[in-house]
Every structure is written in structure tokens, then in C-alpha cells.
Design an enzyme around this catalytic site. Structure first.
Site, PDB file in Angstrom:
ATOM      1  N   GLY A 137       5.226  -6.675   3.512  1.00 56.72           N
ATOM      2  CA  GLY A 137       3.956  -6.737   2.804  1.00 56.72           C
ATOM      3  C   GLY A 137       4.092  -7.510   1.509  1.00 56.72           C
ATOM      4  O   GLY A 137       4.958  -8.373   1.363  1.00 56.72           O
ATOM      5  N   SER A 138       3.250  -7.186   0.558  1.00 54.32           N
ATOM      6  CA  SER A 138       3.199  -7.925  -0.705  1.00 54.32           C
ATOM      7  C   SER A 138       4.268  -7.438  -1.675  1.00 54.32           C
ATOM      8  O   SER A 138       4.718  -6.285  -1.600  1.00 54.32           O
ATOM      9  CB  SER A 138       1.819  -7.764  -1.345  1.00 54.32           C
ATOM     10  OG  SER A 138       1.652  -6.425  -1.798  1.00 54.32           O
ATOM     11  N   PRO A 139       4.679  -8.297  -2.618  1.00 55.04           N
ATOM     12  CA  PRO A 139       5.614  -7.848  -3.657  1.00 55.04           C
ATOM     13  C   PRO A 139       5.073  -6.668  -4.458  1.00 55.04           C
ATOM     14  O   PRO A 139       5.841  -5.783  -4.845  1.00 55.04           O
ATOM     15  CB  PRO A 139       5.773  -9.097  -4.534  1.00 55.04           C
ATOM     16  CG  PRO A 139       5.512 -10.250  -3.617  1.00 55.04           C
ATOM     17  CD  PRO A 139       4.433  -9.757  -2.693  1.00 55.04           C
ATOM     18  N   ARG A 140       3.771  -6.632  -4.710  1.00 59.35           N
ATOM     19  CA  ARG A 140       3.187  -5.535  -5.484  1.00 59.35           C
ATOM     20  C   ARG A 140       3.415  -4.199  -4.798  1.00 59.35           C
ATOM     21  O   ARG A 140       3.885  -3.239  -5.418  1.00 59.35           O
ATOM     22  CB  ARG A 140       1.682  -5.783  -5.680  1.00 59.35           C
ATOM     23  CG  ARG A 140       0.982  -4.675  -6.469  1.00 59.35           C
ATOM     24  CD  ARG A 140      -0.523  -4.898  -6.514  1.00 59.35           C
ATOM     25  NE  ARG A 140      -1.129  -4.805  -5.196  1.00 59.35           N
ATOM     26  CZ  ARG A 140      -1.461  -3.655  -4.604  1.00 59.35           C
ATOM     27  NH1 ARG A 140      -1.209  -2.499  -5.203  1.00 59.35           N
ATOM     28  NH2 ARG A 140      -2.032  -3.654  -3.407  1.00 59.35           N
ATOM     29  N   VAL A 141       3.120  -4.129  -3.503  1.00 63.75           N
ATOM     30  CA  VAL A 141       3.313  -2.871  -2.771  1.00 63.75           C
ATOM     31  C   VAL A 141       4.801  -2.632  -2.526  1.00 63.75           C
ATOM     32  O   VAL A 141       5.256  -1.485  -2.504  1.00 63.75           O
ATOM     33  CB  VAL A 141       2.518  -2.887  -1.446  1.00 63.75           C
ATOM     34  CG1 VAL A 141       2.726  -1.576  -0.684  1.00 63.75           C
ATOM     35  CG2 VAL A 141       1.034  -3.107  -1.716  1.00 63.75           C
ATOM     36  N   GLY A 142       5.568  -3.700  -2.360  1.00 61.69           N
ATOM     37  CA  GLY A 142       7.005  -3.554  -2.177  1.00 61.69           C
ATOM     38  C   GLY A 142       7.662  -2.814  -3.339  1.00 61.69           C
ATOM     39  O   GLY A 142       8.582  -2.010  -3.145  1.00 61.69           O
ATOM     40  N   GLU A 159      10.535  -7.070   3.216  1.00 61.47           N
ATOM     41  CA  GLU A 159      10.141  -8.437   3.548  1.00 61.47           C
ATOM     42  C   GLU A 159       8.816  -8.700   2.851  1.00 61.47           C
ATOM     43  O   GLU A 159       7.773  -8.198   3.268  1.00 61.47           O
ATOM     44  CB  GLU A 159      10.015  -8.603   5.069  1.00 61.47           C
ATOM     45  CG  GLU A 159      11.356  -8.533   5.780  1.00 61.47           C
ATOM     46  CD  GLU A 159      11.266  -8.950   7.231  1.00 61.47           C
ATOM     47  OE1 GLU A 159      10.174  -9.330   7.695  1.00 61.47           O
ATOM     48  OE2 GLU A 159      12.302  -8.891   7.911  1.00 61.47           O
ATOM     49  N   CYS A 199       3.364 -15.087   5.984  1.00 59.44           N
ATOM     50  CA  CYS A 199       4.121 -14.950   4.739  1.00 59.44           C
ATOM     51  C   CYS A 199       5.004 -16.156   4.444  1.00 59.44           C
ATOM     52  O   CYS A 199       5.314 -16.421   3.279  1.00 59.44           O
ATOM     53  CB  CYS A 199       4.975 -13.674   4.773  1.00 59.44           C
ATOM     54  SG  CYS A 199       6.130 -13.602   6.152  1.00 59.44           S
TER      55      CYS A 199
END
Length: 381
Positions: free
Chosen positions: A102-107, A124, A158
Site C-alpha cells: 500500500g501507501s507509505p503513509r499507511v505503511g 511494499e 505502484c
């Protein structure tokens, strides 16, 4: 494994053991692939798994659940459907490994939750994957690969080329060639592209509005739409869009696009391009189009990214024997093939004594032992 002199007389091996109970949180853009791909690796390593598919693709999530219930016992693989609140609840549980795409923010939130139980993670993520077209590039080949990599799945990939740096000496020709390639693949105009069986739609209204705002912001700040730009909100259709005269203050230059908008940025000095890439977060992918091997290798050596494609785009994801993953902001750890198996395994070293003489160096440290230690240190150094 071959023994070093310091442990002469021993025999070493690695034992791969399962990490235990694993959580796979799959994204909406490739919901089937990014659920079952990590699942294969997790099961090959001997783990049990809970899969949390994305709520933004509910029909696929339901299909995944049906397949899993038919193929596996509930104590081996289970699918848990639901919204973000369900994901948050799952992240409070003491999993042994968490695989998130997913996104870096949620990561960052996933990693924060994993830290509370010291679970290992594979993340990822994404980022703005740049593409560089050098002055010696085969422009037709570059356009063919970029159009496929960028506009497949409507840009919701991505590792899609996020934006393109093209040398000023060939920029005019590249503009013409890439627009011709878009027309050849998806149709000559808005209506033809809407009817194309090969062109996808945006996943939901939220992302459609986000792309609409990116186009509007770019235009208001001086960008030029070379091709596309049309949107049909009812159909969640965004035409393949080529944008020039893009500047750093535009939102499209700062945010991960994740849609069918391709900014083209002209450059004169490759050092300036490399500095711009290095001044931003490390991307998941970097693409270089050039017939000059030294030009390409120089860029590879002076940048950092999860992967690199030279004279191609996205195809590195398909290679079964290459690790796939990011670096820092674009991800942690790797997947695919042996690397996926490794991600879900604990590599336990086992050392067996056969005729080791290390006991001769044990205390009490008599004069004889000290002399033997001194000889050993001199020999090994």
C-alpha cells in the site's frame, strides 16, 4: 557451509523455519495478485495466514474469500473482509509477520503497530518512480514501453513510470512519438478511448476527484495538456493524459500520481535530474532509456531505488528470480520466488561440533593458553 578458520572442526547449516501466524494486507489496485502471491510464499515457508483484502474492491475480496474457503482449512488460511477499522483491529493482534502492500503513509501505521509486538514486516510501498530518457534513446521503443507501463490498469500501478525526464534535444520528437503511441494503443479520441476494451477505469470517486484536482492545479500553474485531460465522472474515466511544462511547485510534481497522467519534464544536464531524484524519497522503481551503457550505469550508480529497468518498464516485477521490493520510503524487505519464501521464514543457523579445538582456548588462562591465544590471533589476522 564452509567453515572459517576460527571455527575449524565444525559443520554449519541453515534451517528455514516458519515464522508462525502471518497477516497479509492486500491493496485494491491488484487485489488478486497481491493476495495470492504473498500467500504462496507464506505457505511454502510453512506458515498459517490471515488475508485482509481491500474493501475498495469488494467483489474481488468476496471471490478471494470463496476460493480460500474452498481450498484451505480455516486454521491454515482465513480471509477477513471489512473496512479500515477491521485492518486496525487485526493489527492489534500478535502476528509473527505482517506483509503489507500500500501507501507509505499507511505503511508507517502498519510498522508502528508491528513494533508493539515486535512482529517482522515486509512493506511494499510506492513513491514517484522517475523515468529518464537520454539523448541516444530509441524513442519508439521508449514510448512503447512507457505507454504500456504507465497506462496499464489506468496508471494504478505502484511501479508505473510516474513522470518522465527527457533530454531537451529530443523532447519535441518524443512528444510526437508518445502521443502517436497512445493513439495507436487506446484510440484516436475521447470516445474511441472510452470504448477501448483495453483501457481501465479509476477505482472510486475519491481517486477520480484527486486526479481531477491534480490536472486543474497543473493547468492553473502553467502546465500544458499535450493530449487527453478529459474526464467522464459518471464512468470514472480519465483519458490517457500527456502533460508538458511541468514545474516543481505543481501538486503533480510532489504527489504520487497513481493514475493515467504523465508529466514530461525537459532537461539539459543529467546531473540536475539526478540531484532532483536524490532530493526526494527513494522510489520503488527507476527507468532509464538510453543506447549509451555508460550513461545508464552512471545513473544507476548515483541513485537509489527499489529496482531499475533499462530500456523497459514494469517488466522487472515479472522476473521470477529477482527480488521485488523498495528501499526506505518505498518499502522494506523483498518478495517473489526464493526471496518471498525467505521473507516468511526464520533462517536459523545450526552449528555442529566435529573436531573443533576451540576448547583449548577456554579458561583458566594459564601461560600456555595465553601463548596459544596470541598465536591464534596472529595467524588469523
Amino acid at each position: 557451509m564452509k567453515a572459517a578458520l576460527s571455527v575449524l572442526g565444525t559443520k554449519a547449516r541453515l534451517s528455514f523455519e516458519p515464522k508462525g501466524v502471518c497477516l497479509i494486507i492486500a491493496p485494491w489496485n491488484y487485489p488478486f495478485n497481491l493476495s495470492f502471491g504473498p500467500l504462496v510464499s507464506a505457505l511454502a515457508a510453512g506458515n498459517s495466514v490471515i488475508i485482509k483484502p481491500s474493501e475498495l474492491t469488494p467483489h474481488t475480496a468476496s471471490l478471494i474469500g470463496s476460493i480460500i474457503r474452498e481450498a484451505f482449512s480455516v486454521d491454515l488460511v482465513t480471509v477477513v473482509e471489512g473496512d479500515a477499522a477491521v485492518s486496525q483491529e487485526l493489527l492489534t493482534l500478535p502476528f509473527d509477520h505482517i506483509f503489507f502492500t500500500g501507501s507509505p503513509r499507511v505503511g508507517k501505521l502498519v510498522m508502528e503497530a508491528a513494533a508493539k509486538t515486535l512482529a517482522s514486516v515486509t512493506l511494499e510501498l510506492g513513491g514517484k518512480s522517475p523515468t529518464i530518457i537520454g539523448p541516444t534513446a530509441n524513442l519508439k521503443k521508449a514510448a512503447r514501453n512507457i505507454v504500456w507501463g504507465k497506462f496499464s490498469n489506468n496508471g494504478q500501478t505502484c511501479i508505473a513510470p510516474d513522470h518522465v525526464f527527457v533530454h531537451r534535444s529530443i523532447a519535441h520528437d518524443f512528444h510526437k512519438i508518445i502521443m502517436e503511441e497512445v493513439t495507436r494503443v487506446y484510440g484516436k479520441d475521447f470516445e474511441a478511448q472510452k470504448k477501448s476494451p483495453d483501457y481501465c477505469r479509476i477505482v472510486n470517486d475519491q481517486h477520480l476527484n484527486r486526479l481531477y484536482e491534480l490536472i486543474g492545479d497543473a493547468k492553473s500553474k502553467g502546465a500544458k495538456i499535450l493530449q487527453g485531460g478529459e474526464i467522464d465522472a459518471l464512468d470514472r474515466f480519465v483519458a490517457p493524459t500527456i502533460i508538458s511544462k511541468v514545474t516543481p511547485e505543481m501538486d503533480i510534481s510532489r504527489e504520487e500520481i497513481f493514475g493515467p497522467l504523465l508529466p514530461i519534464i525537459e532537461y539539459d544536464d543529467i546531473d540536475h535530474v539526478i540531484k532532483q531524484i536524490n532530493d526526494n524519497a527513494k522510489p520503488l522503481a527507476l527507468y532509464i532509456f538510453s543506447e549509451d551503457k555508460e550513461f545508464a550505469q552512471d545513473i544507476v550508480g548515483r541513485t537509489s531505488s527499489g529496482s531499475v529497468g533499462i530500456n523497459l518498464s514494469v517488466v522487472q516485477f515479472l522476473h521470477p528470480n529477482l527480488p521485488f521490493g523498495g528501499v526506505n520510503n518505498s518499502g522494506i524487505g523483498s518478495a517473489h520466488g526464493f526471496y518471498g519464501f525467505q521473507a516468511f521464514s526464520h533462517e536459523k543457523p545450526i552449528l555442529l561440533d566435529r573436531f573443533s579445538i576451540t576448547h583449548l582456548l577456554f579458561p583458566p588462562y594459564t601461560g600456555k593458553v595465553k601463548r596459544l591465544i596470541s598465536m591464534t590471533v596472529r595467524y588469523l589476522s
